[in-house]
Motif scaffolding. Structure first.
Motif, PDB file in Angstrom:
ATOM      1  N   THR A 168       0.845  -1.194   0.000  1.00 25.17           N
ATOM      2  CA  THR A 168       0.000   0.000   0.000  1.00 25.17           C
ATOM      3  C   THR A 168       0.885   1.250   0.000  1.00 25.17           C
ATOM      4  N   LEU A 169       0.469   2.265  -0.742  1.00 25.10           N
ATOM      5  CA  LEU A 169       1.275   3.487  -0.845  1.00 25.10           C
ATOM      6  C   LEU A 169       1.492   4.162   0.499  1.00 25.10           C
ATOM      7  N   PRO A 170       0.480   4.278   1.379  1.00 25.97           N
ATOM      8  CA  PRO A 170       0.732   4.891   2.687  1.00 25.97           C
ATOM      9  C   PRO A 170       1.847   4.181   3.462  1.00 25.97           C
ATOM     10  N   LYS A 171       1.867   2.852   3.401  1.00 31.26           N
ATOM     11  CA  LYS A 171       2.913   2.111   4.113  1.00 31.26           C
ATOM     12  C   LYS A 171       4.279   2.388   3.499  1.00 31.26           C
ATOM     13  N   TRP A 172       4.335   2.437   2.177  1.00 31.47           N
ATOM     14  CA  TRP A 172       5.591   2.733   1.486  1.00 31.47           C
ATOM     15  C   TRP A 172       6.075   4.133   1.812  1.00 31.47           C
ATOM     16  N   HIS A 173       5.175   5.106   1.868  1.00 26.85           N
ATOM     17  CA  HIS A 173       5.561   6.483   2.194  1.00 26.85           C
ATOM     18  C   HIS A 173       6.178   6.557   3.584  1.00 26.85           C
TER      19      HIS A 173
ATOM     20  N   LEU B 195       9.654   5.191   3.575  1.00 28.04           N
ATOM     21  CA  LEU B 195      10.581   6.163   2.997  1.00 28.04           C
ATOM     22  C   LEU B 195      10.939   7.259   4.003  1.00 28.04           C
ATOM     23  N   LEU B 196       9.961   7.701   4.766  1.00 31.50           N
ATOM     24  CA  LEU B 196      10.240   8.713   5.792  1.00 31.50           C
ATOM     25  C   LEU B 196      11.280   8.217   6.790  1.00 31.50           C
ATOM     26  N   LYS B 197      11.112   6.977   7.229  1.00 27.15           N
ATOM     27  CA  LYS B 197      12.078   6.395   8.170  1.00 27.15           C
ATOM     28  C   LYS B 197      13.456   6.293   7.532  1.00 27.15           C
ATOM     29  N   ALA B 198      13.481   5.850   6.266  1.00 23.07           N
ATOM     30  CA  ALA B 198      14.757   5.695   5.566  1.00 23.07           C
ATOM     31  C   ALA B 198      15.462   7.035   5.397  1.00 23.07           C
TER      32      ALA B 198
ATOM     33  N   ALA C  49      15.133   9.666   7.333  1.00 27.25           N
ATOM     34  CA  ALA C  49      15.614  10.105   8.651  1.00 27.25           C
ATOM     35  C   ALA C  49      16.909   9.386   9.010  1.00 27.25           C
ATOM     36  N   VAL C  50      16.945   8.062   8.767  1.00 22.69           N
ATOM     37  CA  VAL C  50      18.157   7.284   9.047  1.00 22.69           C
ATOM     38  C   VAL C  50      19.291   7.732   8.136  1.00 22.69           C
ATOM     39  N   GLY C  51      18.984   7.945   6.855  1.00 23.54           N
ATOM     40  CA  GLY C  51      19.998   8.392   5.908  1.00 23.54           C
ATOM     41  C   GLY C  51      20.579   9.742   6.283  1.00 23.54           C
ATOM     42  N   MET C  52      19.735  10.658   6.736  1.00 19.81           N
ATOM     43  CA  MET C  52      20.192  11.991   7.145  1.00 19.81           C
ATOM     44  C   MET C  52      21.160  11.890   8.321  1.00 19.81           C
ATOM     45  N   LEU C  53      20.848  11.013   9.264  1.00 16.83           N
ATOM     46  CA  LEU C  53      21.733  10.818  10.412  1.00 16.83           C
ATOM     47  C   LEU C  53      23.071  10.236   9.973  1.00 16.83           C
TER      48      LEU C  53
ATOM     49  N   GLY D 124      24.087   3.717   1.936  1.00 14.96           N
ATOM     50  CA  GLY D 124      22.868   4.166   1.267  1.00 14.96           C
ATOM     51  C   GLY D 124      22.209   3.034   0.502  1.00 14.96           C
ATOM     52  N   ALA D 125      23.045   2.203  -0.167  1.00 19.69           N
ATOM     53  CA  ALA D 125      22.504   1.047  -0.893  1.00 19.69           C
ATOM     54  C   ALA D 125      21.884   0.039   0.060  1.00 19.69           C
ATOM     55  N   VAL D 126      22.504  -0.086   1.235  1.00 23.20           N
ATOM     56  CA  VAL D 126      21.967  -1.019   2.244  1.00 23.20           C
ATOM     57  C   VAL D 126      20.581  -0.551   2.705  1.00 23.20           C
ATOM     58  N   ILE D 127      20.431   0.754   2.896  1.00 22.56           N
ATOM     59  CA  ILE D 127      19.119   1.292   3.306  1.00 22.56           C
ATOM     60  C   ILE D 127      18.064   0.985   2.251  1.00 22.56           C
ATOM     61  N   ILE D 128      18.437   1.176   0.966  1.00 22.35           N
ATOM     62  CA  ILE D 128      17.513   0.848  -0.126  1.00 22.35           C
ATOM     63  C   ILE D 128      17.170  -0.640  -0.099  1.00 22.35           C
ATOM     64  N   SER D 129      18.180  -1.488   0.128  1.00 27.24           N
ATOM     65  CA  SER D 129      17.936  -2.934   0.143  1.00 27.24           C
ATOM     66  C   SER D 129      17.008  -3.323   1.279  1.00 27.24           C
ATOM     67  N   PHE D 130      17.137  -2.645   2.425  1.00 26.46           N
ATOM     68  CA  PHE D 130      16.234  -2.927   3.546  1.00 26.46           C
ATOM     69  C   PHE D 130      14.806  -2.509   3.209  1.00 26.46           C
ATOM     70  N   LEU D 131      14.680  -1.389   2.494  1.00 25.61           N
ATOM     71  CA  LEU D 131      13.350  -0.963   2.068  1.00 25.61           C
ATOM     72  C   LEU D 131      12.715  -2.005   1.149  1.00 25.61           C
TER      73      LEU D 131
END
Length: 369
Positions: free
Chosen positions: A8-13, A16-19, A21-25, A173-180
């Motif tokens: 579902t798009l809401p779950k995906w959004h 992405l928000l979590k990713a 935030a983690v990426g920014m840190l 960054g690639a690892v974060i994408i892979s976790f998503l």
């Protein structure tokens, strides 16, 4: 845009928000680490380094993440999926573009702009993939043509250690994408399991009552017969609501369904956990009584018959009472059809001789003799 995404798009959004935030840190930590590990040089003092590589990107990313979060919170339910996806694609690509703009001395940083293309695969849409590619190329063009010329160019003597740290950052960054994407694949597996369970339920069970259906009745009955060794015992109850056609004709089919569900509730209340209940036909039910003879089956059937008749019905039925008849039989040999026919013969003897009663097949045979 029709939603064909894998989750579902809401779950995906929210993922992405979590990713982000983690990426920014992570980017912040790596910027500080690079600041500690090497000297920025005379032409680019530490104060300027902190401003360009830590403060500016962090504040810029916070702004982009905030826009992203506001879009998720306030726009998600009010705009089309296509508009929402476009907004989010721009935000995500711009978020990564900040790092590409700031670290202009490292060409490899442009790889970050490719990451959203991988993420776009979850939408399961060729149009969105094309849109993301266009946004990625547009952001790259803007960075190279307009942003980098006005950003202070910092060209340190990048050592192997520096590039190694940058490589680790890009890999992270690639690892974060892979976790998503792993979260998406997990969601797909869960959905497929649920769909499989639904299909199995639909194939084996009656949708209205939740009881096993006619086909499953014979499957389980045949299994019981195969396991039969002459020492174990099992029996069968067959039940049929009396005068059910008149119930439908007088009160309507919706009310007839309520009477059927009433029978279902009473059957559930009176059988044991080891027994199996089936909706054999429209208003006909069957129960396989495990590890018990006909006497036990008859006692259970009598309880069902009496409870059904004595259970009060609402004003919509003019407080009339309805009855159910039952026939029982104990397995002693023969096919599943033959066994069922014995219990069914006892049932119809009960219906033809007064209804609202239970008749044992063993007694029926003596009466017919």
């Amino acid at each position: 845009m029709k939603n064909k995404s894998f989750i579902t798009l809401p779950k995906w959004h929210r993922l992405l928000l979590k990713a982000m935030a983690v990426g920014m840190l992570c980017f912040f930590v790596f910027a500080v680490l690079l600041y500690i590990l090497y000297d920025p040089g005379v032409s680019f003092d530490r104060k300027l380094y902190v401003r360009q590589f830590i403060i500016i990107p962090t504040v810029s990313q916070i702004i982009i993440v905030s826009i992203f979060a506001l879009a998720v919170k306030f726009l998600e339910k009010h705009v089309s999926d296509w508009i929402m996806t476009t907004i989010l694609s721009v935000c995500i690509t711009s978020y990564l573009g900040v790092m590409v703009s700031i670290h202009n001395s490292v060409p490899e940083m442009s790889i970050l702009l490719i990451y959203p293309i991988f993420g776009a695969t979850i939408y399961n849409s060729r149009h969105i993939m094309i849109m993301q590619c266009i946004i990625t190329m547009s952001v790259y063009f803007v960075i190279k043509s307009f942003i980098i010329p006005i950003v202070t160019v910092y060209e340190p003597v990048n050592t192997n250690r520096t590039y190694f740290i940058i490589f680790i950052g890009l890999t992270l960054g690639a690892v974060i994408i892979s976790f998503l994407l792993r979260s998406v694949s997990t969601e797909i597996v869960k959905k497929s399991i649920k769909e499989k369970e639904k299909l199995e339920f639909a194939a084996r069970c009656d949708q209205m009552t939740g009881f096993f259906n006619h086909r499953t009745f014979y499957e389980l009955l045949n299994e019981k017969i195969k396991e039969y060794d002459g020492n174990s015992r099992f029996s069968l109850i067959v039940l049929d609501i009396d005068n059910f056609k008149r119930v439908n004709d007088r009160f309507g089919h919706a009310s007839g369904d309520k009477i059927i569900l009433k029978a279902v509730d009473i059957i559930k209340e009176n059988i044991r956990s080891s027994d199996s209940a089936f909706r054999y036909g429209g208003e006909e039910f069957a129960v396989i009584i495990s590890d018990a003879g006909e006497d036990t089956a008859a006692k259970i059937a009598v309880r069902i018959v009496n409870s059904f008749y004595n259970r009060k019905n609402g004003f919509e039925f003019n407080n009339e009472k309805f009855s159910i008849s039952a026939g029982t039989a104990e397995y002693s040999g023969g096919s599943a059809e033959e066994f069922f026919n014995r219990a069914d013969a006892a049932l119809y003897y009960a219906k033809n001789h007064g209804k609202n009663q239970c008749v044992k097949y063993s007694e029926f045979v003596l009466k017919e003799a």
